[in-house]
Design a protein around this motif. Structure first.
Motif, short mmCIF file in Angstrom:
data_model
loop_
_atom_site.label_atom_id
_atom_site.label_comp_id
_atom_site.label_asym_id
_atom_site.label_seq_id
_atom_site.Cartn_x
_atom_site.Cartn_y
_atom_site.Cartn_z
N GLU A 13 41.46 41.83 46.39
CA GLU A 13 40.32 41.75 46.66
C GLU A 13 39.21 41.31 46.20
N VAL A 14 38.59 42.45 46.87
CA VAL A 14 37.38 42.71 45.86
C VAL A 14 36.97 42.27 44.74
N ILE A 15 37.65 42.57 43.11
CA ILE A 15 37.51 42.24 42.11
C ILE A 15 37.74 40.41 42.41
N ARG A 16 37.94 39.61 42.87
CA ARG A 16 38.36 38.28 43.05
C ARG A 16 37.77 37.92 43.59
N GLN A 17 36.66 38.37 44.96
CA GLN A 17 35.10 38.16 45.44
C GLN A 17 34.43 37.79 43.51
N ASP A 18 34.58 39.46 42.69
CA ASP A 18 33.01 39.37 42.22
C ASP A 18 33.22 38.05 40.84
N LEU A 19 35.04 37.99 41.20
CA LEU A 19 34.98 36.44 39.87
C LEU A 19 34.21 35.75 40.28
N ILE A 29 34.05 42.66 29.12
CA ILE A 29 35.01 43.84 29.33
C ILE A 29 35.15 44.54 30.39
N HIS A 30 35.69 45.16 30.94
CA HIS A 30 35.70 46.15 32.61
C HIS A 30 37.24 46.73 32.71
N SER A 31 36.31 48.27 32.27
CA SER A 31 37.55 49.39 32.39
C SER A 31 38.65 49.73 33.17
N ALA A 32 39.44 50.16 34.05
CA ALA A 32 39.41 49.90 35.37
C ALA A 32 38.48 51.68 35.73
N ALA A 33 38.65 52.64 34.85
CA ALA A 33 37.76 53.31 35.45
C ALA A 33 36.34 53.25 36.15
N GLY A 44 43.87 54.50 39.65
CA GLY A 44 44.84 53.46 39.16
C GLY A 44 44.81 52.95 40.71
N PRO A 45 44.86 52.72 42.03
CA PRO A 45 45.05 51.43 42.31
C PRO A 45 44.27 50.31 41.55
N VAL A 46 43.07 50.59 41.26
CA VAL A 46 42.31 49.39 40.58
C VAL A 46 43.06 49.22 39.22
N ARG A 47 43.56 49.88 38.12
CA ARG A 47 44.99 49.22 37.54
C ARG A 47 45.62 48.29 37.31
N GLU A 48 46.30 49.52 38.89
CA GLU A 48 47.37 47.83 39.20
C GLU A 48 47.19 46.43 39.92
N ALA A 49 45.06 46.89 40.36
CA ALA A 49 45.09 45.39 40.52
C ALA A 49 45.18 44.20 39.46
N MET A 50 44.37 44.56 38.07
CA MET A 50 44.03 44.09 37.43
C MET A 50 44.86 43.89 36.87
N ARG A 65 40.33 49.05 25.33
CA ARG A 65 38.85 48.73 25.87
C ARG A 65 39.37 48.78 27.15
N GLY A 66 39.84 47.80 28.35
CA GLY A 66 39.82 47.77 29.25
C GLY A 66 40.25 45.62 29.90
N PHE A 67 40.21 45.38 30.69
CA PHE A 67 40.17 44.01 30.71
C PHE A 67 39.21 43.33 30.85
N ARG A 68 39.97 41.81 30.50
CA ARG A 68 38.60 41.17 30.21
C ARG A 68 39.11 39.48 31.73
N VAL A 69 38.02 38.72 31.51
CA VAL A 69 38.62 37.80 32.40
C VAL A 69 38.90 36.45 31.70
N THR A 70 40.15 35.94 31.70
CA THR A 70 40.74 34.85 30.58
C THR A 70 39.38 33.51 30.64
N ASP A 71 39.19 33.18 30.00
CA ASP A 71 38.36 31.87 29.54
C ASP A 71 39.43 30.60 29.69
N LEU A 72 39.43 30.45 30.05
CA LEU A 72 40.37 29.05 30.55
C LEU A 72 39.79 27.69 29.77
N SER A 73 40.38 26.98 28.29
CA SER A 73 40.03 25.75 28.32
C SER A 73 40.36 24.77 29.16
#
Length: 219
Positions: A13-19, A29-33, A44-50, A65-73
């Motif tokens: 929920e926090v990550i969605r709101q930050d998006l 690019i954001h790492s789970a750590a 662990g929970p953050v990696r699962e959320a991502m 490296r981590g996770f990146r928000v998909t840039d939709l066309s």
């Protein structure tokens, strides 16, 4: 700071709101750590959320490296819009035929909270209540797969355009369409309900950015 209950769901929920708020931007690019450190919890929970967001098409894995928000066309956004039109417009028409029944109070409360958030220009609360309102209406049809799929489509695109709506003072216009939709459902007018929903979705697509919206509204 997150508490110990349901850490994955809270992190999600926090990550969605930050998006939506722009704290996390497409291409970054954001790492789970690092995300876990900011949220005050373990990785662990953050990696699962991502990874959940990866499954939903909202983020993608960047190896080592981590996770990146998909840039939709624009084409991606048009596809999502078309799917939502195919699913949500007839669904709302069907709901008008069935009525809200005992759940009328809950959806009206969600609509009212959404209006209040829009007046305050509270993006996080608007996101939560707007999602609660629309998925709550779909839940009344009793099709869990429909609710889950539409929820994923909404999550893929809701970070687009919401800041523009707030900046231009148009969050209240979006929230007001919820009231119009409920009025059509209350009247049992399936055709008008479908038209209101189609217009609501067309406005959403125009707010996401340039590119044509697929018009599937009933004539």
């Amino acid at each position: 700071m997150l508490n110990r209950s349901s850490l994955k769901d809270q992190a999600l929920e926090v990550i969605r709101q930050d998006l939506v708020s722009g704290e996390i931007r497409p291409g970054e690019i954001h790492s789970a750590a690092s995300m876990a450190s900011r949220l005050g919890t373990s990785s662990g929970p953050v990696r699962e959320a991502m990874l959940t967001l990866v499954e939903q098409g909202i983020m993608e894995v960047v190896p080592n490296r981590g996770f990146r928000v998909t840039d939709l066309s624009d084409h991606d956004l048009d596809e999502v819009h078309e799917l939502r039109m195919m699913l949500e417009v007839p669904a709302m028409g069907r709901l008008a035929e069935l009525g809200l029944g005992a759940h009328a109070g809950a959806v009206r409360t969600a609509a009212r909270r959404c209006e209040e958030a829009a007046r305050r220009q509270d993006l996080s609360e608007f996101l939560v209540t707007d999602r609660e309102f629309h998925l709550g209406l779909l839940e009344l049809l009793g099709n869990g797969r429909l609710v889950k799929f539409v929820g994923q489509l909404r999550d893929q695109t809701r970070l687009y355009g919401l800041q523009v709506l707030a900046r231009e003072g148009r969050l209240q216009e979006s929230a007001a369409e919820h009231v119009e939709l409920l009025a059509a459902i209350d009247d049992g007018d399936a055709a008008r309900t479908a038209q209101v929903m189609a217009r609501h979705l067309a406005h959403a697509r125009s707010d996401w950015g340039p590119g044509p919206a697929t018009a599937l509204a009933p004539s």
